[in-house]
Structure formats: C-alpha cells, structure tokens
Write a protein that holds these residues in place. Structure first.
Motif, PDB file in Angstrom:
ATOM      1  N   LYS A  96       1.077  -1.240   0.024  1.00  0.00           N
ATOM      2  CA  LYS A  96       0.095   0.140   0.190  1.00  0.00           C
ATOM      3  C   LYS A  96       0.734   1.344  -0.005  1.00  0.00           C
ATOM      4  O   LYS A  96       0.438   2.148  -0.695  1.00  0.00           O
ATOM      5  CB  LYS A  96      -0.849   0.020   1.339  1.00  0.00           C
ATOM      6  CG  LYS A  96      -1.994  -1.152   1.243  1.00  0.00           C
ATOM      7  CD  LYS A  96      -3.060  -1.071   2.327  1.00  0.00           C
ATOM      8  CE  LYS A  96      -4.053  -2.226   2.176  1.00  0.00           C
ATOM      9  NZ  LYS A  96      -4.811  -2.185   3.717  1.00  0.00           N
ATOM     10  N   TRP A 100       0.970   4.274  -3.189  1.00  0.00           N
ATOM     11  CA  TRP A 100       0.636   5.750  -2.968  1.00  0.00           C
ATOM     12  C   TRP A 100       2.050   6.626  -3.022  1.00  0.00           C
ATOM     13  O   TRP A 100       1.868   7.760  -3.572  1.00  0.00           O
ATOM     14  CB  TRP A 100       0.088   5.938  -1.791  1.00  0.00           C
ATOM     15  CG  TRP A 100      -1.252   5.606  -1.694  1.00  0.00           C
ATOM     16  CD1 TRP A 100      -1.820   4.298  -1.075  1.00  0.00           C
ATOM     17  CD2 TRP A 100      -2.533   6.166  -2.549  1.00  0.00           C
ATOM     18  NE1 TRP A 100      -3.189   4.394  -1.342  1.00  0.00           N
ATOM     19  CE2 TRP A 100      -3.467   5.353  -2.083  1.00  0.00           C
ATOM     20  CE3 TRP A 100      -2.681   7.518  -3.027  1.00  0.00           C
ATOM     21  CZ2 TRP A 100      -4.851   5.697  -2.706  1.00  0.00           C
ATOM     22  CZ3 TRP A 100      -4.086   7.648  -3.352  1.00  0.00           C
ATOM     23  CH2 TRP A 100      -5.040   6.750  -3.292  1.00  0.00           C
ATOM     24  N   VAL A 147      -9.576  12.056  -5.603  1.00  0.00           N
ATOM     25  CA  VAL A 147      -9.079  10.759  -5.549  1.00  0.00           C
ATOM     26  C   VAL A 147      -8.739  10.615  -3.947  1.00  0.00           C
ATOM     27  O   VAL A 147      -9.211   9.763  -3.118  1.00  0.00           O
ATOM     28  CB  VAL A 147      -8.220  10.008  -6.359  1.00  0.00           C
ATOM     29  CG1 VAL A 147      -7.614   8.931  -5.800  1.00  0.00           C
ATOM     30  CG2 VAL A 147      -8.655   9.972  -7.877  1.00  0.00           C
ATOM     31  N   TYR A 148      -7.847  11.478  -3.619  1.00  0.00           N
ATOM     32  CA  TYR A 148      -7.267  11.564  -2.087  1.00  0.00           C
ATOM     33  C   TYR A 148      -8.477  11.989  -1.157  1.00  0.00           C
ATOM     34  O   TYR A 148      -8.321  11.410  -0.278  1.00  0.00           O
ATOM     35  CB  TYR A 148      -6.228  12.876  -2.194  1.00  0.00           C
ATOM     36  CG  TYR A 148      -5.052  12.402  -2.777  1.00  0.00           C
ATOM     37  CD1 TYR A 148      -4.634  11.707  -3.800  1.00  0.00           C
ATOM     38  CD2 TYR A 148      -3.906  13.305  -2.300  1.00  0.00           C
ATOM     39  CE1 TYR A 148      -3.518  11.504  -4.343  1.00  0.00           C
ATOM     40  CE2 TYR A 148      -2.572  13.034  -2.883  1.00  0.00           C
ATOM     41  CZ  TYR A 148      -2.408  11.970  -3.743  1.00  0.00           C
ATOM     42  OH  TYR A 148      -1.173  11.843  -4.213  1.00  0.00           O
ATOM     43  N   ALA A 150     -11.568  10.935  -1.252  1.00  0.00           N
ATOM     44  CA  ALA A 150     -12.111   9.733  -1.035  1.00  0.00           C
ATOM     45  C   ALA A 150     -11.576   8.732  -0.362  1.00  0.00           C
ATOM     46  O   ALA A 150     -11.998   8.060   0.683  1.00  0.00           O
ATOM     47  CB  ALA A 150     -12.564   8.865  -2.513  1.00  0.00           C
ATOM     48  N   ARG A 151     -10.107   8.461  -0.676  1.00  0.00           N
ATOM     49  CA  ARG A 151      -9.254   7.657   0.011  1.00  0.00           C
ATOM     50  C   ARG A 151      -9.142   8.085   1.571  1.00  0.00           C
ATOM     51  O   ARG A 151      -9.129   7.342   2.557  1.00  0.00           O
ATOM     52  CB  ARG A 151      -7.853   7.667  -0.656  1.00  0.00           C
ATOM     53  CG  ARG A 151      -6.848   6.986   0.146  1.00  0.00           C
ATOM     54  CD  ARG A 151      -7.039   5.567   0.337  1.00  0.00           C
ATOM     55  NE  ARG A 151      -6.031   4.842   0.897  1.00  0.00           N
ATOM     56  CZ  ARG A 151      -6.110   3.595   1.397  1.00  0.00           C
ATOM     57  NH1 ARG A 151      -7.167   2.901   1.027  1.00  0.00           N
ATOM     58  NH2 ARG A 151      -5.250   2.827   1.973  1.00  0.00           N
ATOM     59  N   LEU A 152      -8.763   9.417   1.738  1.00  0.00           N
ATOM     60  CA  LEU A 152      -8.769   9.944   3.305  1.00  0.00           C
ATOM     61  C   LEU A 152      -9.827   9.799   4.004  1.00  0.00           C
ATOM     62  O   LEU A 152     -10.016  10.044   5.282  1.00  0.00           O
ATOM     63  CB  LEU A 152      -7.941  11.263   3.150  1.00  0.00           C
ATOM     64  CG  LEU A 152      -6.641  11.347   2.706  1.00  0.00           C
ATOM     65  CD1 LEU A 152      -6.114  12.638   2.305  1.00  0.00           C
ATOM     66  CD2 LEU A 152      -5.593  10.494   3.551  1.00  0.00           C
ATOM     67  N   ALA A 154     -11.740   7.518   4.151  1.00  0.00           N
ATOM     68  CA  ALA A 154     -11.727   6.062   4.643  1.00  0.00           C
ATOM     69  C   ALA A 154     -10.446   5.554   5.460  1.00  0.00           C
ATOM     70  O   ALA A 154     -10.658   4.676   6.277  1.00  0.00           O
ATOM     71  CB  ALA A 154     -11.786   5.124   3.353  1.00  0.00           C
ATOM     72  N   SER A 155      -9.490   6.387   5.400  1.00  0.00           N
ATOM     73  CA  SER A 155      -8.459   6.078   6.290  1.00  0.00           C
ATOM     74  C   SER A 155      -7.473   7.442   6.586  1.00  0.00           C
ATOM     75  O   SER A 155      -7.828   8.357   5.837  1.00  0.00           O
ATOM     76  CB  SER A 155      -7.366   5.216   5.593  1.00  0.00           C
ATOM     77  OG  SER A 155      -6.875   5.690   4.429  1.00  0.00           O
ATOM     78  N   LEU A 158      -2.621   8.102   3.466  1.00  0.00           N
ATOM     79  CA  LEU A 158      -2.957   7.539   2.282  1.00  0.00           C
ATOM     80  C   LEU A 158      -2.649   6.056   2.331  1.00  0.00           C
ATOM     81  O   LEU A 158      -3.697   5.143   1.387  1.00  0.00           O
ATOM     82  CB  LEU A 158      -1.893   8.350   1.146  1.00  0.00           C
ATOM     83  CG  LEU A 158      -2.419   9.626   0.896  1.00  0.00           C
ATOM     84  CD1 LEU A 158      -1.131  10.317  -0.147  1.00  0.00           C
ATOM     85  CD2 LEU A 158      -3.383   9.673   0.073  1.00  0.00           C
ATOM     86  N   ASP A 167       3.035   9.590   2.421  1.00  0.00           N
ATOM     87  CA  ASP A 167       2.495  10.935   3.027  1.00  0.00           C
ATOM     88  C   ASP A 167       3.739  11.757   2.932  1.00  0.00           C
ATOM     89  O   ASP A 167       3.445  12.989   2.469  1.00  0.00           O
ATOM     90  CB  ASP A 167       1.933  10.849   4.346  1.00  0.00           C
ATOM     91  CG  ASP A 167       0.700   9.754   4.600  1.00  0.00           C
ATOM     92  OD1 ASP A 167      -0.319   9.895   3.880  1.00  0.00           O
ATOM     93  OD2 ASP A 167       0.969   8.756   5.170  1.00  0.00           O
ATOM     94  N   TRP A 195      -5.539  16.209   6.618  1.00  0.00           N
ATOM     95  CA  TRP A 195      -4.149  15.400   6.225  1.00  0.00           C
ATOM     96  C   TRP A 195      -3.249  16.492   6.084  1.00  0.00           C
ATOM     97  O   TRP A 195      -1.878  16.302   6.605  1.00  0.00           O
ATOM     98  CB  TRP A 195      -4.363  14.618   4.841  1.00  0.00           C
ATOM     99  CG  TRP A 195      -3.311  13.892   4.410  1.00  0.00           C
ATOM    100  CD1 TRP A 195      -2.615  12.796   4.836  1.00  0.00           C
ATOM    101  CD2 TRP A 195      -2.618  14.259   3.225  1.00  0.00           C
ATOM    102  NE1 TRP A 195      -1.587  12.510   3.763  1.00  0.00           N
ATOM    103  CE2 TRP A 195      -1.635  13.350   2.889  1.00  0.00           C
ATOM    104  CE3 TRP A 195      -2.774  15.389   2.117  1.00  0.00           C
ATOM    105  CZ2 TRP A 195      -0.742  13.583   1.822  1.00  0.00           C
ATOM    106  CZ3 TRP A 195      -1.974  15.257   1.339  1.00  0.00           C
ATOM    107  CH2 TRP A 195      -0.827  14.569   1.036  1.00  0.00           C
TER     108      TRP A 195
END
Length: 224
Positions: A96, A100, A147-148, A150-152, A154-155, A158, A167, A195
């Motif tokens: 992962k 990223w 995109v970031y 949406a990703r961030l 969820a977590s 990155l 990151d 972030w």
C-alpha cells in the motif's frame, strides 16, 4: 566531537533535498547538510559529478555508501532507521505504501511542480507565467485531490491509518504549492485539508520548513 556519518549534499530549499532531510529528521538521524550553490554551479563540478554523474541534488553519503535520487535516499534512510514508515509490518502494508508513493511520483509531482514553477518561480525570474499550463495542471490536480479526498475519508493517511513515506513524500512540494492561489484545491476538501494540516504540523516538517523560504530564496535577488 566526530562529524556525523551521514552527509547530504544540496540546497535545502529544493523539494528533492527536503524530502531526504524530512526522512532523516523523522528517523532522528544526525546528519550534516553540506552547503552547495546552484548559482555557482557546484552541482556541475567534478567532485560532485563523481558522486552523482547526473549533476542533481540530493546526494547522500552514509559511511561508505553514496546514493542519489531523493526517493531512493528516503527509502534507504527509513529502511535502515525507521522501517515502519515503509509499511514493514507486512507485505500488504508495504504494498500500500508503494502504491501511494507511485501515485505521488507519477500523478502528483508534475502537476503540482508545474504550478509551483509557474506561480512562484517564474515571476521572480522576470518571466510571464503560462496560464494555459497552469490551468491544465490544476485540472489534473482537481481530479487527483478528489481521489485523495475519497481515500482519506476512509483512512487517516494515504496508505492506511499510520503515517508512511507515501504521505511524507508529498510534503516538500506541497509546502510551496500551498503558497499559491491553488491551495484552495486542498482547503476545499475537508479530509485532504486535515491530512495536510497534520503533515505540516509534524516537528520534523517544521524543522525542514525553516530551510524552505516561500520564494525559494529568489525574491531578494529579483528585487535588487
């Protein structure tokens, strides 16, 4: 007192040099920043070309090892001193981080770098900025930061819920990007904004930022 075994050659205001310094700071490694002058052409001198035949900064010397390319330097430092920032806990975590990191290198660096160049450096060098290039790259970053976001959402970071090189690798260029009018692309996205705020608040990032003036050090020269 003995000199630090780790030396970094370059000018710290460079995002590429700053990437190496940030990882050294995060890992708590003592190092020496060997000052160089781009204007004087230090990177084209034979002794530097012997360290990096491409004449680019940074170059890192770690004992008998000499390496270049900022992401390779960053990986070496963290692999040796703080492997958890590379996702060392499992092959899945490392994968992962790698994903990223590739996104940062291939999707983020060029558009963000173009905007920084056109909005900050070009005016100080007395040239007219290319608004067409800015608009094209702002459009790319708009999609990327979606995109970031949406990703961030969820977590926290990155590559997952733990900070990683994926990151940190964004920080040096983002430090300058956020001084442009296109910082709104980050501010308007709540998870991306949080972030970024967390990244820049890190003690290591604050220390590195001290070497990174908003105008890359060109402002004074341009005004004289």
């Amino acid at each position: 007192m003995a000199a630090p075994a780790v030396k970094v050659h370059g000018w710290a205001m460079s995002p590429f040099v700053a990437r190496a310094l940030l990882c050294l700071e995060e890992a708590g490694v003592e190092y020496e920043l060997v000052p160089m002058s781009r204007e004087a052409g230090d990177h084209r001198q034979p002794d530097f070309l012997a360290r990096n035949p491409f004449g680019q900064v940074p170059v890192l010397e770690d004992g008998d090892l000499t390496i270049f390319e900022s992401r390779a330097v960053a990986r070496h430092v963290l692999r040796k001193h703080k492997p958890e920032l590379l996702g060392s806990g499992s092959p899945e975590s490392a994968a992962k981080v790698d994903v990223w990191l590739e996104v940062e290198a291939h999707q983020h660096q060029t558009p963000a770098g173009t905007i920084v160049m056109q909005c900050i450096l070009t005016p100080f060098l007395g040239c007219e900025r290319d608004q067409t290039a800015i608009d094209e790259n702002a459009a790319k970053l708009t999609k990327l930061f979606d995109v970031y976001e949406a990703r961030l959402s969820a977590s926290r970071y990155l590559a997952g819920d733990s900070l990683s090189l994926a990151d940190l690798s964004h920080f040096p260029l983002m430090r300058y990007f956020m001084d442009t009018e296109y910082a709104s692309l980050v501010v308007e996205r709540p998870h991306v904004k949080v972030w970024w705020e967390e990244l820049k608040a890190r003690p290591a990032a604050k220390r590195v930022t001290e070497f990174m003036p908003p105008n890359f050090g060109f402002g004074k020269k341009a005004q004289e």
